[in-house]
Design a protein around this motif. Structure first.
Motif, PDB file in Angstrom:
ATOM      1  N   VAL A   5       0.868  -1.171   0.000  1.00  0.00           N
ATOM      2  CA  VAL A   5       0.000   0.000   0.000  1.00  0.00           C
ATOM      3  C   VAL A   5       0.908   1.224   0.000  1.00  0.00           C
ATOM      4  N   PHE A   6       0.558   2.239  -0.788  1.00  0.00           N
ATOM      5  CA  PHE A   6       1.455   3.384  -0.938  1.00  0.00           C
ATOM      6  C   PHE A   6       0.670   4.679  -1.092  1.00  0.00           C
ATOM      7  N   SER A   7       1.364   5.785  -0.841  1.00  0.00           N
ATOM      8  CA  SER A   7       0.803   7.116  -1.074  1.00  0.00           C
ATOM      9  C   SER A   7       1.928   8.048  -1.497  1.00  0.00           C
ATOM     10  N   ILE A   8       1.690   8.808  -2.573  1.00  0.00           N
ATOM     11  CA  ILE A   8       2.658   9.773  -3.092  1.00  0.00           C
ATOM     12  C   ILE A   8       1.939  11.111  -3.225  1.00  0.00           C
ATOM     13  N   LEU A   9       2.363  12.110  -2.463  1.00  0.00           N
ATOM     14  CA  LEU A   9       1.738  13.428  -2.475  1.00  0.00           C
ATOM     15  C   LEU A   9       2.788  14.466  -2.831  1.00  0.00           C
ATOM     16  N   SER A  10       2.459  15.377  -3.728  1.00  0.00           N
ATOM     17  CA  SER A  10       3.393  16.456  -4.061  1.00  0.00           C
ATOM     18  C   SER A  10       2.636  17.764  -4.217  1.00  0.00           C
ATOM     19  N   ASN A  11       3.179  18.809  -3.618  1.00  0.00           N
ATOM     20  CA  ASN A  11       2.614  20.158  -3.690  1.00  0.00           C
ATOM     21  C   ASN A  11       3.687  21.116  -4.194  1.00  0.00           C
ATOM     22  N   GLY A  12       3.246  22.215  -4.778  1.00  0.00           N
ATOM     23  CA  GLY A  12       4.182  23.209  -5.281  1.00  0.00           C
ATOM     24  C   GLY A  12       4.740  22.868  -6.641  1.00  0.00           C
ATOM     25  N   ASN A  13       4.068  21.951  -7.372  1.00  0.00           N
ATOM     26  CA  ASN A  13       4.531  21.591  -8.712  1.00  0.00           C
ATOM     27  C   ASN A  13       4.268  22.743  -9.675  1.00  0.00           C
ATOM     28  N   ARG A  14       5.256  23.125 -10.425  1.00  0.00           N
ATOM     29  CA  ARG A  14       5.076  24.194 -11.392  1.00  0.00           C
ATOM     30  C   ARG A  14       4.878  23.602 -12.782  1.00  0.00           C
ATOM     31  N   GLY A  15       4.197  24.364 -13.637  1.00  0.00           N
ATOM     32  CA  GLY A  15       3.975  23.884 -14.994  1.00  0.00           C
ATOM     33  C   GLY A  15       2.750  22.998 -15.075  1.00  0.00           C
ATOM     34  N   SER A  16       2.788  22.021 -15.967  1.00  0.00           N
ATOM     35  CA  SER A  16       1.616  21.201 -16.262  1.00  0.00           C
ATOM     36  C   SER A  16       1.384  20.086 -15.255  1.00  0.00           C
ATOM     37  N   GLY A  17       2.345  19.781 -14.432  1.00  0.00           N
ATOM     38  CA  GLY A  17       2.217  18.655 -13.514  1.00  0.00           C
ATOM     39  C   GLY A  17       2.708  17.356 -14.110  1.00  0.00           C
ATOM     40  N   SER A  18       3.176  17.394 -15.360  1.00  0.00           N
ATOM     41  CA  SER A  18       3.637  16.161 -16.002  1.00  0.00           C
ATOM     42  C   SER A  18       4.857  15.582 -15.293  1.00  0.00           C
ATOM     43  N   ALA A  19       5.729  16.462 -14.758  1.00  0.00           N
ATOM     44  CA  ALA A  19       6.908  15.962 -14.044  1.00  0.00           C
ATOM     45  C   ALA A  19       6.496  15.195 -12.794  1.00  0.00           C
ATOM     46  N   ALA A  20       5.480  15.699 -12.087  1.00  0.00           N
ATOM     47  CA  ALA A  20       5.007  15.008 -10.886  1.00  0.00           C
ATOM     48  C   ALA A  20       4.404  13.658 -11.246  1.00  0.00           C
ATOM     49  N   ARG A  21       3.625  13.611 -12.320  1.00  0.00           N
ATOM     50  CA  ARG A  21       3.032  12.332 -12.735  1.00  0.00           C
ATOM     51  C   ARG A  21       4.108  11.349 -13.191  1.00  0.00           C
ATOM     52  N   ALA A  22       5.135  11.868 -13.875  1.00  0.00           N
ATOM     53  CA  ALA A  22       6.228  10.990 -14.294  1.00  0.00           C
ATOM     54  C   ALA A  22       6.952  10.415 -13.081  1.00  0.00           C
ATOM     55  N   ALA A  23       7.135  11.241 -12.045  1.00  0.00           N
ATOM     56  CA  ALA A  23       7.778  10.752 -10.822  1.00  0.00           C
ATOM     57  C   ALA A  23       6.917   9.687 -10.150  1.00  0.00           C
TER      58      ALA A  23
END
Length: 556
Positions: free
Chosen positions: A509-527
């Motif tokens: 079971v996992f959780s990945i949360l990110s705030n303060g992403n700039r731009g389209s958010g594609s980098a966060a989704r890739a991570a």
């Protein structure tokens, strides 16, 4: 927003400025901590606290330490068996986003990956995991609700009793459960079309009088605190009511001929007037539709371009959802072959329907598990707000505040520290919600082992390649990973929480949360996709080793 849907909607604030809010009021359980019972301090104490925080911030800036990543806090320290795998996050430090990660083995109970697990983040639509899980615990997976249409007045039978004519009142008694019939079975009738069909099958051929919309099961709370004003014209920003026909949305259709673009709304009874400036583009061009609608307005302003011979569709929200539901139902009755001459009225909060009345038609909802699976897979906002209201034990006038208190009580029963969470709505559309990766992991673990659910909550979540928000993601992930997860997206926010199976056969079971992403958010989704891939490929010996995995520093 409170109880008055006519008040202006708050503009969404920057994710980095979201208030660290807690719920106030008496908790439902004496065992609750933090979020549901803490009240703000006096103005004087808050002023002193503000000066202290400002001084600390200046000190950190003077030392060259980024806010939210102070050296003493250890917030950039990763731990667990896969701690080394997060080194790639340091290469993208230019985004200065804040990340919280926790991955735990359900089989062994140890930590595979951890980074800032106790830091609070804006969770976006991951908030739906809390609400939909609590709703299933309360209603049970096979629970159902019933929507009824009743008649009051003179009901005449004709042609040997096979046909009926009503002169008086029809009352639509809404259940407050989401209308997901067409999502479960594409091509089938939705809620109101099904009820109209049942009325016709029952013999009704003519109706003259007043159609009453009884949505008093919910208090009049159309929008959540902090919802962005520019989201309101779209289906994901639709207002809440107890009917929720098609999610209180309609489809805007745009079709380009050789010389012009025609625009229409489906259902055609949608009470919006289109003011359009849409041009015809060359074949092969990308269709573009920009939509705006002022709060309280019935004018939908549309601009853009459609390639010649092409078309485009957009889902838009409807105004005045109770009266619009009445228009939709009358239109469905006409299409079903019922002659209609009627006006529409809504029963006010605390009011009662005309009576005595006899039930003419009733429609049972799909099972709660099917409802939740569609709500989570498609990340439906107004529908999740409806599920939240049903946590309020009141028989009518169900509202967000007591429902949120009950939700926090469920989390406390699951062993979650309620200091980890702070909620203002159920859908996660508000940037004022806060939660930790630790709280999501503990909740998902609890739901997976809850006797009342039997592990089926996992299967209700979206999967890669299936309908929903993961349909076009994780294309390279092995099918054996069995990924089931909930996405979350707001401006500057991305989240992914759920379940998977590792290459070694361990359930995680996992959780990945990110705030303060700039731009389209594609980098966060890739991570997110990279981290899920790393977890899915994890293998180790069957015999649990002594102690926990190593700790590593993530480069800043």
């Amino acid at each position: 927003m409170g109880r008055d849907a006519r008040r202006p909607v708050l503009q969404r604030q920057s994710a980095g400025l979201a208030q660290d809010r807690v719920l106030s009021g008496s908790p439902d359980s004496s065992g609750l901590r933090g979020g549901s019972s803490i009240r703000p301090g006096s103005l004087r104490r808050r002023a002193v606290r503000g000066r202290l925080l400002a001084g600390i911030l200046l000190l950190l800036l003077g030392r060259g330490v980024a806010p939210g990543c102070a050296e003493a806090s250890g917030c950039c320290t990763a731990s667990g068996w896969l701690a080394d795998s997060l080194s790639f996050l340091g290469a993208d430090n230019g985004t200065r986003s804040h990340v919280g990660i926790l991955a735990v083995s359900l089989d062994r109970g140890d930590t595979l990956l951890s980074l800032n697990p106790d830091a609070r983040f804006i969770p976006a639509s991951n908030m739906k995991l809390f609400v939909s899980g609590a709703f299933l615990l309360q209603t049970r997976p096979q629970g159902r609700a019933v929507t009824e249409i009743a008649a009051s007045g003179r009901l005449q039978k004709k042609h040997g009793g096979r046909e009926q004519e009503l002169k008086g009142d029809l009352i639509l008694r809404a259940s407050g459960w989401p209308d997901v019939y067409q999502l479960l079975q594409p091509g089938s009738r939705g809620l109101l079309d099904s009820l109209a069909f049942l009325l016709h099958e029952g013999g009704l051929r003519k109706f003259e009088g007043t159609l009453w919309i009884d949505g008093t099961v919910f208090a009049p709370e159309a929008y959540g605190p902090g919802w962005a004003i520019d989201d309101l014209p779209f289906s994901y920003g639709a207002p809440l009511n107890a009917v929720l026909a098609n999610g209180n949305s309609a489809t805007l259709n745009a079709t380009a001929t050789a010389k012009a673009v025609s625009l229409s709304l489906d259902p055609p009874e949608t009470p919006l007037r289109i003011a359009a400036r849409v041009s015809v583009a060359e074949p092969g061009a990308m269709p573009v539709l920009s939509i705006t609608r002022e709060p309280g307005s019935h004018i939908l302003r549309v601009t853009g371009r459609i390639p010649r011979g092409g078309s485009a569709k957009r889902q838009v929200s409807v105004p005045d959802p109770d009266s619009t539901a009445g228009l939709f139902l009358l239109g469905a009755m006409r299409r079903a072959g019922i002659e209609v001459r009627a006006r529409i009225a809504s029963i006010p909060s605390g009011g009662t329907a005309p009576g005595p009345a006899v039930t003419l038609a009733k429609l049972e909802s799909p099972p709660a598990l099917d409802v939740v699976s569609m709500v989570d897979a498609y990340s439906l906002n107004a529908e999740t707000e409806a599920l939240l209201r049903h946590l309020d034990p009141a028989p009518v006038g169900k509202s967000a505040a007591p429902a949120l208190r009950r939700l926090v009580a469920y989390l406390a029963e699951a062993g979650i520290d309620t200091l980890d969470v702070s909620f203002v709505d159920g859908s996660g559309l508000s940037p004022l919600n806060l939660a930790t990766a630790r709280s999501f992991v503990r909740w998902l673990e609890y739901l997976d082992r809850a006797p009342a659910l039997g592990g089926i909550f996992r299967q209700s979540l979206a999967a890669p390649g299936a309908v929903g928000t993961l349909e076009k993601r994780f294309g390279d992930l092995a099918a054996t990973a069995g990924l089931r997860a909930k996405t979350g997206t707001l401006t500057n926010v991305s989240a992914l929480s759920g379940y998977l199976t590792t290459q070694g056969g361990e359930k995680v079971v996992f959780s990945i949360l990110s705030n303060g992403n700039r731009g389209s958010g594609s980098a966060a989704r890739a991570a997110e996709e990279r981290i899920v891939g790393i977890l899915s490929r994890f293998t180790r010996e069957r015999t649990p080793p002594q102690g926990e995995g190593p700790t590593r520093m993530v480069p800043r």
